[in-house]
Design a protein around this motif. Structure first.
Motif, PDB file in Angstrom:
ATOM      1  N   PRO A  49       3.448  12.107   1.414  1.00 25.28           N
ATOM      2  CA  PRO A  49       4.036  10.826   0.998  1.00 25.28           C
ATOM      3  C   PRO A  49       5.543  10.802   1.252  1.00 25.28           C
ATOM      4  N   ASP A  50       6.064   9.638   1.541  1.00 18.39           N
ATOM      5  CA  ASP A  50       7.498   9.447   1.730  1.00 18.39           C
ATOM      6  C   ASP A  50       8.176   9.451   0.367  1.00 18.39           C
ATOM      7  N   PRO A  51       9.042  10.428   0.081  1.00 20.03           N
ATOM      8  CA  PRO A  51       9.682  10.486  -1.247  1.00 20.03           C
ATOM      9  C   PRO A  51      10.588   9.290  -1.529  1.00 20.03           C
ATOM     10  N   ASN A  52      11.010   8.586  -0.476  1.00 26.71           N
ATOM     11  CA  ASN A  52      11.873   7.417  -0.658  1.00 26.71           C
ATOM     12  C   ASN A  52      11.080   6.126  -0.859  1.00 26.71           C
ATOM     13  N   GLU A  53       9.760   6.220  -0.773  1.00 28.23           N
ATOM     14  CA  GLU A  53       8.934   5.021  -0.836  1.00 28.23           C
ATOM     15  C   GLU A  53       9.071   4.237  -2.141  1.00 28.23           C
ATOM     16  N   PRO A  54       9.096   4.885  -3.310  1.00 31.57           N
ATOM     17  CA  PRO A  54       9.246   4.102  -4.549  1.00 31.57           C
ATOM     18  C   PRO A  54      10.517   3.266  -4.581  1.00 31.57           C
ATOM     19  N   MET A  62       0.841  -1.187   0.000  1.00 37.18           N
ATOM     20  CA  MET A  62       0.000   0.000   0.000  1.00 37.18           C
ATOM     21  C   MET A  62       0.884   1.248   0.000  1.00 37.18           C
ATOM     22  N   LEU A  63       0.836   1.992  -1.078  1.00 36.39           N
ATOM     23  CA  LEU A  63       1.650   3.187  -1.253  1.00 36.39           C
ATOM     24  C   LEU A  63       0.978   4.426  -0.666  1.00 36.39           C
ATOM     25  N   LEU A  64       1.746   5.500  -0.598  1.00 35.50           N
ATOM     26  CA  LEU A  64       1.240   6.826  -0.203  1.00 35.50           C
ATOM     27  C   LEU A  64       0.784   6.883   1.253  1.00 35.50           C
ATOM     28  N   GLY A  65       1.379   6.027   2.093  1.00 33.20           N
ATOM     29  CA  GLY A  65       1.063   6.058   3.514  1.00 33.20           C
ATOM     30  C   GLY A  65      -0.052   5.118   3.898  1.00 33.20           C
ATOM     31  N   ASP A  66      -0.430   5.179   5.172  1.00 32.45           N
ATOM     32  CA  ASP A  66      -1.460   4.275   5.683  1.00 32.45           C
ATOM     33  C   ASP A  66      -2.731   5.005   6.098  1.00 32.45           C
ATOM     34  N   THR A  67      -2.874   6.255   5.626  1.00 30.29           N
ATOM     35  CA  THR A  67      -4.032   7.072   6.019  1.00 30.29           C
ATOM     36  C   THR A  67      -4.758   7.581   4.780  1.00 30.29           C
ATOM     37  N   CYS A  68      -6.048   7.315   4.707  1.00 29.22           N
ATOM     38  CA  CYS A  68      -6.862   7.620   3.525  1.00 29.22           C
ATOM     39  C   CYS A  68      -7.668   8.902   3.736  1.00 29.22           C
ATOM     40  N   THR A  69      -7.893   9.641   2.665  1.00 27.41           N
ATOM     41  CA  THR A  69      -8.712  10.860   2.754  1.00 27.41           C
ATOM     42  C   THR A  69     -10.197  10.566   2.629  1.00 27.41           C
ATOM     43  N   ARG A  70     -10.538   9.308   2.365  1.00 38.30           N
ATOM     44  CA  ARG A  70     -11.951   8.936   2.248  1.00 38.30           C
ATOM     45  C   ARG A  70     -12.353   7.983   3.371  1.00 38.30           C
ATOM     46  N   GLY A  71     -13.640   7.863   3.583  1.00 32.95           N
ATOM     47  CA  GLY A  71     -14.143   7.029   4.665  1.00 32.95           C
ATOM     48  C   GLY A  71     -15.206   6.062   4.202  1.00 32.95           C
ATOM     49  N   CYS A  72     -14.796   5.031   3.472  1.00 31.64           N
ATOM     50  CA  CYS A  72     -15.746   4.009   3.044  1.00 31.64           C
ATOM     51  C   CYS A  72     -16.167   3.180   4.260  1.00 31.64           C
ATOM     52  N   ARG A  73     -17.406   2.791   4.310  1.00 28.95           N
ATOM     53  CA  ARG A  73     -17.961   2.161   5.507  1.00 28.95           C
ATOM     54  C   ARG A  73     -17.634   0.672   5.636  1.00 28.95           C
ATOM     55  N   PHE A  74     -16.918   0.123   4.671  1.00 33.18           N
ATOM     56  CA  PHE A  74     -16.521  -1.282   4.737  1.00 33.18           C
ATOM     57  C   PHE A  74     -15.043  -1.441   5.058  1.00 33.18           C
ATOM     58  N   CYS A  75     -14.279  -0.355   5.043  1.00 30.03           N
ATOM     59  CA  CYS A  75     -12.819  -0.412   5.066  1.00 30.03           C
ATOM     60  C   CYS A  75     -12.254   0.000   6.419  1.00 30.03           C
ATOM     61  N   SER A  76     -11.249  -0.766   6.900  1.00 23.79           N
ATOM     62  CA  SER A  76     -10.674  -0.504   8.217  1.00 23.79           C
ATOM     63  C   SER A  76      -9.424   0.372   8.175  1.00 23.79           C
ATOM     64  N   VAL A  77      -9.012   0.812   6.991  1.00 22.59           N
ATOM     65  CA  VAL A  77      -7.856   1.702   6.894  1.00 22.59           C
ATOM     66  C   VAL A  77      -8.202   3.037   7.552  1.00 22.59           C
ATOM     67  N   LYS A  78      -7.269   3.591   8.343  1.00 20.32           N
ATOM     68  CA  LYS A  78      -7.568   4.831   9.050  1.00 20.32           C
ATOM     69  C   LYS A  78      -7.699   6.004   8.088  1.00 20.32           C
ATOM     70  N   GLY A  83      -3.496  13.144  -7.132  1.00 24.97           N
ATOM     71  CA  GLY A  83      -4.029  11.965  -6.462  1.00 24.97           C
ATOM     72  C   GLY A  83      -2.980  10.919  -6.134  1.00 24.97           C
ATOM     73  N   GLY A  84      -1.709  11.278  -6.323  1.00 24.39           N
ATOM     74  CA  GLY A  84      -0.617  10.334  -6.070  1.00 24.39           C
ATOM     75  C   GLY A  84      -0.250   9.485  -7.270  1.00 24.39           C
ATOM     76  N   SER A  85      -0.777   9.812  -8.448  1.00 20.74           N
ATOM     77  CA  SER A  85      -0.545   8.974  -9.634  1.00 20.74           C
ATOM     78  C   SER A  85       0.928   8.946 -10.051  1.00 20.74           C
ATOM     79  N   ALA A  86       1.631  10.079  -9.949  1.00 19.70           N
ATOM     80  CA  ALA A  86       3.046  10.114 -10.334  1.00 19.70           C
ATOM     81  C   ALA A  86       3.887   9.256  -9.384  1.00 19.70           C
ATOM     82  N   HIS A  87       3.567   9.301  -8.102  1.00 16.57           N
ATOM     83  CA  HIS A  87       4.254   8.495  -7.092  1.00 16.57           C
ATOM     84  C   HIS A  87       4.038   7.008  -7.394  1.00 16.57           C
ATOM     85  N   PHE A  88       2.835   6.667  -7.737  1.00 13.60           N
ATOM     86  CA  PHE A  88       2.466   5.301  -8.122  1.00 13.60           C
ATOM     87  C   PHE A  88       3.305   4.848  -9.316  1.00 13.60           C
TER      88      PHE A  88
END
Length: 373
Positions: free
Chosen positions: A149-154, A125-141, A182-187
């Motif tokens: 984002p961590d620039p060294n992550e890629p 899971m890229l771009l950290g462990d925190t999401c800007t959305r809140g889907c009601r089925f998902c346990s990600v914070k 939306g983080g597409s370049a990092h991806f």
């Protein structure tokens, strides 16, 4: 259930899709490869219990608050093993995250350990462990303003994957509506770094919707990935209640179609959760919509409530019913339909594709190129 009973619209749509598929000999060979490949049952360690051996309640009635008990076919073993421990330790050392852990996937031990077929897979899971959305089925914070984002992550991700010896890697991410792209370049940078170290590894990108941006979708498509995945998650009627308000059903279909239009040879994939109160007719329509959006592969799995704060399970769908949906998907003409209670969008990704799909597809293309030369 026969696809002939799904209505005249399905019949006409199927004919149109059949015409589209006949234009590509590569796709025909791809289909033959998949059909001769392994069955879903080959990747499940034990035969699932059936409805005949379980007399417990499988569906909550309207207004009923009590949670359903977990049926036997959804119970899994505690993850162990040398490869599992190795991957977990390196993830911590390099400050990397996996959706396997964050979303509490029941198959983590089998995928990380390689299962009985020995092909280890993981979903980073890229771009950290925190999401800007809140889907009601998902346990990600979640947070409106996650850490940058961590620039060294890629690079760190690519190094870790190279040392793990994986055959197939799934890259996914939280939604990052706070970032301009939306983080597409990092991806995309992560895909490039991985391919630079190991050109043979198969990469699936399970991406967010990027708010429907064609430019951001194209950034991902042009990165050199092998599979473009974006999950519809549920049927259209339930989407406003299950997913974040910014995640639109039709926008999802548009994103999947754009990816295929940008690169017709790219494999596209989506996933549906069952057990949220959807009807058979709604599931059928979702499959039709995915096929019309040029999706190649579809997975269907059981929704499982991650915590008491999330949506309750309305129904535990039986293995027999999942088998039925696999048959419907095959009749609709998907290149591959994986349907089972414990199937997740990236479950056993390596086994489903390595050697049986992507590698043989690549060999077929190289053979065609050699004939031209």
């Amino acid at each position: 259930m026969s696809c002939l009973k799904l209505g005249s619209n399905l019949k006409s749509n199927h004919l149109l899709l059949k015409t589209y598929r006949s234009k590509s000999t590569i796709k025909d060979k791809f289909r033959e490869t998949i059909q001769s490949g392994p069955d879903l049952a080959e990747f499940i360690n034990e035969s699932p219990e059936t409805l005949k051996t379980y007399n417990g309640k499988l569906r909550r009635e309207k207004g009923e608050e009590e949670r359903l008990r977990l049926p036997p076919w959804l119970k899994t073993k505690i993850p162990t093993g040398e490869n599992f421990s190795k991957i977990k330790e390196q993830l911590r050392d390099l400050n990397l995250h996996t959706v396997c852990e964050e979303a509490r996937c029941p198959n983590i031990g089998e995928c990380w350990g390689g299962g009985k077929h020995g092909t280890a897979t993981a979903t980073i899971m890229l771009l950290g462990d925190t999401c800007t959305r809140g889907c009601r089925f998902c346990s990600v914070k979640t947070s409106r303003a996650p850490p940058p984002p961590d620039p060294n992550e890629p690079v760190n991700t690519a190094k870790a994957i190279a040392s793990w010896g994986l055959d197939y890697i799934v890259l996914t991410s939280v939604d990052r509506d706070d970032l301009k792209d939306g983080g597409s370049a990092h991806f995309a940078e992560t895909v490039v770094e991985i391919k630079n170290r190991n050109p043979n590894i198969m990469i699936e990108c399970l991406v967010p919707d990027f708010r429907g941006s064609s430019d951001h979708v194209k950034t991902i498509v042009d990165s050199g990935l092998d599979v473009f995945a974006h999950n519809v998650e549920t049927v259209e009627k339930l989407t406003p209640f299950v997913r974040d308000r910014r995640a639109d059903y039709r926008q999802t279909m548009s994103v999947l179609r754009k990816a295929k239009e940008f690169n017709p040879r790219l494999i596209t994939k989506s996933s549906i959760m069952l057990g949220l109160g959807e009807t058979d007719k709604q599931i059928e329509q979702t499959l039709i919509d995915l096929k019309e959006s040029l999706v190649d592969c579809v997975t269907l799995g059981q929704y499982m409530q991650p915590t008491k704060r999330h949506l309750k399970v309305i129904e535990y769908v039986t293995p027999e019913k999942f088998k039925l949906w696999e048959e419907v998907g095959n009749k609709l003409g998907f290149l591959y339909t994986a349907s089972g209670p414990l199937v997740r969008s990236s479950y056993k990704a390596g086994e489903f594709f390595i050697g049986n799909v992507l590698k043989k597809r690549k060999d077929a293309q190289e053979f065609e190129n050699a004939k031209i030369i």
